[in-house]
Design a protein around this motif. Structure first.
Motif, PDB file in Angstrom:
ATOM      1  N   MET A   1       0.724  -1.229   0.021  1.00 14.67           N
ATOM      2  CA  MET A   1       0.155   0.113   0.133  1.00 14.67           C
ATOM      3  C   MET A   1       0.780   1.341  -0.009  1.00 14.67           C
ATOM      4  O   MET A   1       1.625   1.344   0.829  1.00 14.67           O
ATOM      5  CB  MET A   1      -0.777  -0.064   1.553  1.00 14.67           C
ATOM      6  CG  MET A   1      -1.847   0.846   1.311  1.00 14.67           C
ATOM      7  SD  MET A   1      -3.613   0.212   1.085  1.00 14.67           S
ATOM      8  CE  MET A   1      -4.478   1.704   0.527  1.00 14.67           C
TER       9      MET A   1
ATOM     10  N   LEU B   1      -5.158  -1.718   6.475  1.00 11.86           N
ATOM     11  CA  LEU B   1      -4.457  -0.640   6.735  1.00 11.86           C
ATOM     12  C   LEU B   1      -4.670   0.289   8.039  1.00 11.86           C
ATOM     13  O   LEU B   1      -3.796   0.614   8.763  1.00 11.86           O
ATOM     14  CB  LEU B   1      -4.200   0.139   5.509  1.00 11.86           C
ATOM     15  CG  LEU B   1      -3.607   1.666   5.568  1.00 11.86           C
ATOM     16  CD1 LEU B   1      -2.005   1.255   5.309  1.00 11.86           C
ATOM     17  CD2 LEU B   1      -3.967   2.474   4.659  1.00 11.86           C
TER      18      LEU B   1
ATOM     19  N   VAL C   1      -1.262  -1.132  -4.034  1.00 12.17           N
ATOM     20  CA  VAL C   1      -2.622  -0.255  -3.880  1.00 12.17           C
ATOM     21  C   VAL C   1      -2.102   1.207  -3.769  1.00 12.17           C
ATOM     22  O   VAL C   1      -1.129   1.294  -2.655  1.00 12.17           O
ATOM     23  CB  VAL C   1      -3.375  -0.983  -2.884  1.00 12.17           C
ATOM     24  CG1 VAL C   1      -4.580   0.215  -2.702  1.00 12.17           C
ATOM     25  CG2 VAL C   1      -3.705  -2.102  -3.410  1.00 12.17           C
TER      26      VAL C   1
END
Lengths: 745, 83, 291
Positions: free
Chosen positions: B1, B31, B74
């Motif tokens: 991420m 997250l 991501v």
């Protein structure tokens, strides 16, 4: 390069729909609003760069005959309330307890004439406690510097700072291990640069007019880059519902990012509320310089490392950007663009956003990117010289490309930087020898990410078979034309049969600002969607009329036809004969085009001659190369490239906010703030590289911002070749050239 | 991420943070579990925050239920416009 | 605060009467290209705008039988540079008249107005000085003449007393074998204010090899434009050579008393005084040899 489809309208150069009004003076700009009973407003501004406001006595001004209202910051809200949303924006519009820059608004007057309003403003007594200002970005970062905001704590990668500081944020952007990689590089070059605050320099000063009806309905006429965000900001500052505010965008005489923020709109609204009459406020040029949002001055230290074969391995930079008087994110932006042109494995950028006693900075065409490129692109030039390589071939060898990691970590989609550099290598300009003393050629690349965001349009079929295109994006760069062309292409009609209009916030769905080089891209996507919706709806109505299933009707090249070809009709015929008999037909197209467009890249080549006796730099020849995806209206795209280059030439050579030690800008007018005249800019040749953007149905990329990024560094590189002296400070004025080339003893 | 520069004060300065989940929504939830300072800053009760965009690989996505492959990147993107 | 009245007298006497009655509250203007801006920006308080363009004497110019040129104080620059005879005889005047502002400004602005505005950087003033112009001034007591180099006394200040009006400028006929030229330095190529400027008027020997006389003036390097006698003296009687011109440039640099401001530094201006004096002398020599 991918083959470009055979477009019928896109790529042609028709006359702009707004052209006649603009060249005949009929177009209505911000200051042209005139309403019955209208009052004139005037804003009193702080003469001090940094001062506490102990009190404001408006009684003498209020007593002056002809004065209808006087307001201060307290009037934005009901008594006892405070602005809880956008407190910085509100305080920037009108100082409450502290004036943070010279030109900071402190009060405003509405009167029956402009003269009386000005006289009244002179009668307002502001009790200032003058404080020492801090004007230099690096000085503002030092312990012991005068503090602008006592409550502000720095945001840092390790959490908030403990003490008050002028550093808004320390942002770290790191990929790989730049320090270790630099230690292993064969060639390391570094540079320390500084640039001064400069202004967008749009022709039209800000102007706004407001009415406030007793039922709370507010109407605001303004020359804004974004009527919807302006409405939102006014709503938040005034504590007044969006549904009761209508913003009518007038024509706009340039913006370049400087007309995104509101300044006069909420002030006009408050004065209208207090007086019950329409109130118009206009800025003069010194108000524009001192009271709106220029782009930051910067201080940058950067180091680039490469292998002996010319492969860039590591980039390290420390970048401090002025935010002006209130927190912003200019340096944070810089981390997102600084290294974008090149595929570099190890990057570490420490960025510092810093407040100083100058106007709150705003976006200016590819904000934060030109000053970063001024440093980075000179580093590339230095590296090329050290490596003994052609500066273009070095750029080509290190260029970002599809799949390489972009500056935010996300891989690039199909981009065209390498194609731009190749086009520059092949250009007549680069292949023409430059001869003569005191002359030099410089090159530089530039990047702006170009954004998508949200756009909406409505399309209505008219009884004569033409269509109205209703849009909410202010037309700054010829977007009425570029959007009408995309609609004409989509629905198969002539460009002249599309009538575009920019309307108010009540008349169309939400549109983000005309900024970020987004309108031809994102509003274009909305237009294409609306066009496709229109064809679908017309096909459905045609199916009834022709008595065939809808899926038996095809549409191509502007003609509806049945599969067997027995029935056909052009768009115009069907619109007139079939749609015209039914209920009115209006369709919409609304998109969220995402954040990024994939990236816009430019490359510029410039030849200069430097007068060794006077230090004056003459631009001899200039070529701007840019990947524009698909040039919808090539003339307007070329105009964007030329305009960006011209603004960059001004920034490079002469423009600067020149301050005295008290924090007064002493050149707040166009006599001494030197934007280039037509005689200072040669014909700028353009080369449009068209690498179609996969994210847009016609391959469009934003074109407005990338062309201001390369000029600063390209000209600096050219001056270096002409004089042997590197220019690390802007502007490269005659004075600075004389000083740095040792001509003043 | 990948965390945008202006939000890294909530991840201890980290630009890249590992997170797992089968969909974008699940990855973001993971997250936020690791970095509670991000609660409400990425998604709220109405979906993705208006100032943020999300990309998987080099493509922006608008559906939080989009599947995320093992090892995919991501990206959280903090939107700004420009001039 | 605002302007109270506009008066456009048709004679010098009427204008002097208005100026005498209202003192500093009345201000004469010709093209208005300085004054209107000063008033609009509230840099100068003016009660009565006195338009002198209706006074025929201020709007006429003529070349006398002796070759001298008399220019009414309100004659627009464009009228002078569009006159082929004036341009042929007084090319330095055209150097100045054709670069003050753009065409619109030049169609309004006058030499007299430029002189009375008394800016240290005025672009006609060094030329007027180098050409040895005299100012004719009208007042209640009659008329007087003043050499143009004595007219300005400081930034925005001059010898005009309350009630006085500049009527005309008179330029003596150019000497045989003489030439004159003006140049300024600006950061841009147009529409700008001089960082430094200079004018030269040189007279050569019949063979063109020796300077016999010279008047050199420099501007924007002191509170007023300066007649630099030392520079003229450095040339007179000397051969036309790079060394002679360099000595004159050095004298000009030594005479300059510049300040540092946003338009340039003191060092830069002093340096430019030398560069510009060199260039105008070279150009004046070229014109003298062609004459």
């Amino acid at each position: 390069m991918t083959d470009k489809p055979n477009y019928r309208v896109i790529g042609t150069r028709p006359v702009r729909p707004d052209g006649i009004d603009k060249v005949t003076g009929r177009a209505q700009y911000g200051a042209d609003t005139r309403l019955p009973g209208m009052l004139r407003g005037y804003v009193l501004r702080s003469p001090h760069a940094h001062a506490k406001i102990r009190g404001i006595d408006t009684s003498k001004a209020e007593a002056l005959p002809g004065v209808k209202a006087v307001m201060t910051a307290a009037d934005f809200c009901a008594p006892g309330q405070t602005v809880d949303q956008l407190p910085d924006l509100s305080a920037n519009l009108m100082a409450g307890t502290k004036a943070l820059y010279r030109g900071h608004a402190v009060a405003a007057v509405a009167a029956i004439t402009d003269e009386i309003a000005r006289d009244a403003a002179a009668l307002i007594e502001v009790n200032y406690e003058v404080l020492p200002p801090v004007l230099d970005v690096r000085e503002a970062m030092l312990p012991g510097a005068p503090i602008l905001h006592e409550a502000m704590r720095s945001r840092t990668p390790t959490g908030p700072g403990e003490n008050p500081s002028n550093i808004v944020a320390h942002t770290l952007s790191a990929f790989g291990d730049a320090d270790a990689a630099l230690a292993e590089c064969d060639v390391v070059v570094d540079i320390v640069t500084s640039t001064k605050m400069v202004h967008q320099g749009y022709i039209e000063p800000q102007a706004a007019t407001a009415t406030w009806n007793p039922d709370g309905q507010v109407v605001i006429w303004t020359c804004t880059q974004g009527s919807f965000p302006a409405r939102q900001n006014c709503s938040q500052i005034l504590g007044h519902p969006i549904s009761k505010i209508k913003v009518i965008p007038t024509e706009i005489g340039g913006g370049f990012g400087g007309k995104i923020a509101v300044y006069l709109e909420p002030v006009a609204a408050v004065l209208a509320r207090k007086t019950g009459k329409p109130v118009k406020l206009t800025m003069d040029r010194s108000d524009v310089f001192e009271g709106t949002g220029p782009t930051p001055g910067t201080s940058i230290r950067a180091t680039l490392g490469a292998t002996k074969d010319g492969k860039f391995k590591a980039l390290k930079a420390d970048m401090a950007y002025e935010n002006g008087a209130y927190p912003g994110a200019a340096a944070t932006y810089a981390t997102m663009v600084a290294a974008a042109c090149y595929d570099i494995e190890h990057v570490k950028i420490d960025a510092f956003d810093v407040v100083v006693n100058k106007p709150r900075t705003q976006d200016y065409r590819a904000p934060s990117s030109p000053a970063a490129a001024f440093a980075i692109e000179q580093l590339v030039d230095k590296a090329a010289e050290k490596l003994g390589m052609d500066p273009l071939k070095l750029r080509l060898a290190n260029s970002s490309h599809e799949g390489s990691r972009g500056p935010m970590g996300m891989p690039f989609s199909r981009i065209g930087h390498a194609e731009c550099v190749e086009a520059a290598l092949d250009s007549p300009h680069y292949n023409a020898p430059l001869e003569g003393p005191n002359r030099g050629r410089g090159v530089a690349s530039g990047f702006w990410f170009n954004v998508g965001l949200r756009s909406s349009v409505n399309v209505t079929v008219q009884p004569d078979g033409t269509v109205s295109l209703v849009e909410g994006s202010t037309d700054i760069g010829g977007t009425r034309a570029s959007l009408a062309m995309q609609l004409a292409e989509t629905i198969g009609v002539e460009y002249e049969d599309v009538k575009p209009a920019v309307v108010d916030t009540d008349a169309v769905g939400y549109n983000d600002v005309t900024a970020g080089s987004r309108v031809t891209f994102a509003s274009g996507m909305a237009v294409v969607e609306a066009g496709r919706n229109l064809i679908k709806e017309m096909t459905a109505r045609l199916a009834t009329a022709w008595n065939v299933p809808a899926d038996a009707i095809s549409f191509s090249n502007g003609v509806f036809s049945t599969a067997d070809g027995s029935k056909t009709g052009t768009f115009k015929q069907i619109a007139e004969n079939v749609v015209g008999r039914g209920p009115g037909l209006t369709v919409s197209g609304s998109v969220n085009a995402g954040f990024l467009q994939g990236g816009g890249f430019a490359h510029h080549i410039v030849d200069v001659e430097v007068d060794p006796d006077t230090g004056k730099v003459q631009i001899l020849r200039y070529t701007a190369v840019q990947d524009v995806g698909t040039a919808v209206h090539p003339s307007y795209v070329e105009g964007q490239l030329q305009g960006g280059a011209a603004q960059g030439i001004g920034w490079a050579l002469n423009e600067e906010y020149y301050y005295d030690e008290t924090g007064r800008m002493v050149n707040a007018g166009y006599l001494d703030y030197r934007i280039p005249t037509t005689l200072d800019v040669p014909m700028i040749d353009t080369i449009l590289v068209e690498v179609p953007n996969p994210l847009h149905p016609y391959g469009v990329r934003g074109a407005g911002e990338p062309p201001i990024v390369p000029p600063l560094a390209a000209i600096a590189n050219a001056v270096y070749r002409a004089t042997g002296q590197r220019q690390t400070q802007l502007p490269m004025s005659p004075r600075r050239i004389l000083e740095t080339t040792g001509k003043l003893g | 991420m990948f965390i945008p520069a202006m939000m890294r004060s909530m991840t201890g300065g980290a630009a890249q943070v590992p997170a797992s989940g089968a969909t974008v929504r699940a990855v973001i939830e993971d997250l936020v579990r690791q970095h509670p300072g991000l609660a409400g800053r990425v998604v709220d009760e109405n979906g993705v925050r208006p100032e943020l965009f999300i990309a998987v690989g080099s493509e922006e996505i608008f559906n939080l239920d989009q599947a995320v492959a093992e090892g995919a990147e991501v990206h959280l993107l903090a939107a700004i416009a420009g001039g | 605060m605002a302007v109270k009245d506009y008066i456009a007298p048709s004679s010098v006497d009427d204008a002097v009467a208005v100026l005498s009655e209202h003192g500093a509250d009345a201000r004469p203007f010709a093209g208005g290209t300085d004054l209107i801006i000063q008033v609009r920006e509230r840099r100068r308080q003016v009660g009565i705008m006195l338009d002198v363009k209706k006074i025929p004497e201020l709007m006429e110019y003529s070349i006398g039988a002796d070759g001298s040129l008399r220019v009414g104080a309100a004659v627009a620059c464009a009228r002078l540079y569009n006159d082929a005879e004036v341009a042929r005889r007084f090319p330095a005047l055209i150097d100045s008249a054709s670069l003050i502002g753009g065409i619109q400004i030049q169609s309004r602005a006058s030499l007299g107005g430029n002189l009375c505005n008394s800016s240290p950087a005025g672009d006609s003033i060094p030329t007027l000085i180098a050409l040895g112009a005299t100012c004719e001034i009208a007042g209640r007591g009659g008329r007087r003449t003043v050499p143009v180099e004595s007219f300005c006394t400081g930034p925005g200040a001059n010898v005009l007393q309350p009630g006085e009006l500049l009527v005309s400028l008179t330029f003596p006929a150019p000497a045989a074998n003489s030439g004159a030229a003006f140049e300024r330095f600006i950061p841009r190529n147009e529409m700008d204010i001089a960082v430094a400027n200079a004018a030269a008027n040189v007279t050569l020997s019949a063979d063109g090899a020796t300077f016999t006389a010279a008047r050199i003036a420099i501007g924007a390097v002191a509170p007023t434009a300066l007649l630099v006698a030392e520079t003229g003296a450095a040339l007179a009687g000397k051969p036309v050579s790079a060394d002679t011109i360099a000595a004159a440039a050095a004298a000009a640099r030594a005479a300059a008393r510049p300040i540092t401001d946003m338009r340039g530094s003191a060092d830069q201006r002093r340096h430019l005084a030398g560069v510009l004096v060199t260039r105008v002398i070279e150009k004046a020599v070229e014109r003298a040899r062609k004459a």
